[in-house]
Design a protein around this motif. Structure first.
Motif, PDB file in Angstrom:
ATOM      1  N   GLN A 173       5.880  -0.145   4.399  1.00  0.00           N
ATOM      2  CA  GLN A 173       5.886  -0.240   2.933  1.00  0.00           C
ATOM      3  C   GLN A 173       7.208  -0.806   2.429  1.00  0.00           C
ATOM      4  O   GLN A 173       7.234  -1.662   1.538  1.00  0.00           O
ATOM      5  CB  GLN A 173       5.630   1.129   2.316  1.00  0.00           C
ATOM      6  N   LYS A 199      -7.007  -0.318   7.002  1.00  0.00           N
ATOM      7  CA  LYS A 199      -6.958  -0.308   5.536  1.00  0.00           C
ATOM      8  C   LYS A 199      -5.594   0.146   5.046  1.00  0.00           C
ATOM      9  O   LYS A 199      -5.030  -0.433   4.110  1.00  0.00           O
ATOM     10  CB  LYS A 199      -8.040   0.619   4.989  1.00  0.00           C
ATOM     11  N   GLU A 200      -5.039   1.188   5.693  1.00  0.00           N
ATOM     12  CA  GLU A 200      -3.731   1.696   5.279  1.00  0.00           C
ATOM     13  C   GLU A 200      -2.655   0.625   5.419  1.00  0.00           C
ATOM     14  O   GLU A 200      -1.851   0.408   4.493  1.00  0.00           O
ATOM     15  CB  GLU A 200      -3.361   2.918   6.121  1.00  0.00           C
ATOM     16  N   GLN A 203      -2.862  -2.271   2.893  1.00  0.00           N
ATOM     17  CA  GLN A 203      -2.379  -2.015   1.538  1.00  0.00           C
ATOM     18  C   GLN A 203      -0.934  -2.470   1.365  1.00  0.00           C
ATOM     19  O   GLN A 203      -0.444  -2.549   0.237  1.00  0.00           O
ATOM     20  CB  GLN A 203      -2.513  -0.525   1.218  1.00  0.00           C
ATOM     21  N   HIS A 204      -0.257  -2.763   2.479  1.00  0.00           N
ATOM     22  CA  HIS A 204       1.148  -3.157   2.427  1.00  0.00           C
ATOM     23  C   HIS A 204       1.386  -4.547   3.012  1.00  0.00           C
ATOM     24  O   HIS A 204       2.020  -5.382   2.364  1.00  0.00           O
ATOM     25  CB  HIS A 204       1.999  -2.115   3.158  1.00  0.00           C
ATOM     26  N   SER A 231      -8.860  -3.639   1.074  1.00  0.00           N
ATOM     27  CA  SER A 231      -7.671  -2.865   0.705  1.00  0.00           C
ATOM     28  C   SER A 231      -6.902  -3.610  -0.369  1.00  0.00           C
ATOM     29  O   SER A 231      -7.008  -4.819  -0.521  1.00  0.00           O
ATOM     30  CB  SER A 231      -6.788  -2.641   1.941  1.00  0.00           C
ATOM     31  N   VAL A 232      -6.115  -2.860  -1.128  1.00  0.00           N
ATOM     32  CA  VAL A 232      -5.361  -3.431  -2.232  1.00  0.00           C
ATOM     33  C   VAL A 232      -3.949  -3.717  -1.758  1.00  0.00           C
ATOM     34  O   VAL A 232      -3.284  -2.822  -1.256  1.00  0.00           O
ATOM     35  CB  VAL A 232      -5.346  -2.473  -3.440  1.00  0.00           C
TER      36      VAL A 232
END
Length: 232
Positions: A173, A199-200, A203-204, A231-232
């Motif tokens: 992150q 997915k986790e 997100q980054h 994922s965002v």
């Protein structure tokens, strides 16, 4: 010409590992953005060529990650050239690159070459032992390497490689936040076994690379494509 800035998910296939035609077809037709061919040991020109020919049957980018001069061959869409930021061996920073340019420079299309700043975060993995990246970087180290790649050297790619272990999400992150201020594309690879993990990290990181799971957990690996892209 393919643009890595448009990618979100990549499958990395090892020429030194066996994959049957049925699974290869599912991998190549999964919706992944590219197939990255590369490995740390047992990689030869013959097995690179064999895998390239098989992947070439499908309409997606086929990319070679160069780890030795012996594996370089025409026919790939792009060539990712690692420079290992946290190595103790200068050969992996610019030594092999100089030799490649000296031997193959006149034959290479500069538009197909992409330099990637590698930070190997698992000192126990084969890549770390091969390249001399034997000290485990902490979160602040990784942040500094991200700044080096994105802010100072302005490299096209920063590749954070945990190879064989799932990475530190806080470090990922932090690197993502720093690189968001640059044009450097952030690749994450290492230890992804489930769609949830993909997915986790998705997100980054800009691009999530899934490798060993293709061979060890193929059904779950195939699910990582949609997981990353949603994922965002």
């Amino acid at each position: 010409m393919y643009d890595v800035r448009e990618w979100r998910h990549v499958f990395k296939l090892d020429p030194n590992k066996e994959i049957d035609d049925e699974l290869l077809e599912r991998v190549c037709e999964s919706g992944t953005d590219a197939i990255l061919v590369g490995g740390s040991d047992g990689v030869t020109l013959d097995n690179v060529l064999e895998l390239m020919v098989r992947v070439r049957r499908f309409p997606l980018p086929c990319v070679l990650e160069v780890s030795s001069l012996e594996m370089v061959t025409p026919g790939f869409d792009l060539y990712l050239i690692p420079t290992v930021l946290n190595t103790e061996n200068a050969e992996w920073i610019n030594g092999f690159h100089f030799e490649a340019m000296k031997e193959y420079g006149e034959l290479m299309n500069p538009e197909e070459l992409i330099l990637e700043g590698y930070c190997i975060a698992n000192p126990e993995c084969k890549a770390a032992k091969l390249t001399g990246a034997l000290q485990k970087p902490d979160t602040e180290d990784i942040a500094a390497y991200a700044r080096l790649a994105g802010h100072l050297w302005k490299l096209p790619i920063f590749y954070l490689e945990y190879s064989g272990m799932y990475g530190d999400v806080k470090a990922v992150q932090k690197a993502a936040e720093l690189l968001s201020e640059t044009k450097t594309v952030f690749f994450y690879g290492g230890g992804i076994k489930t769609a949830e993990q993909a997915k986790e990290m998705g997100q980054h990181a800009n691009v999530v690379v899934v490798g060993n799971a293709v061979y060890d957990f193929p059904e779950e690996a195939l699910k990582t494509v949609e997981a990353v892209k949603n994922s965002v």
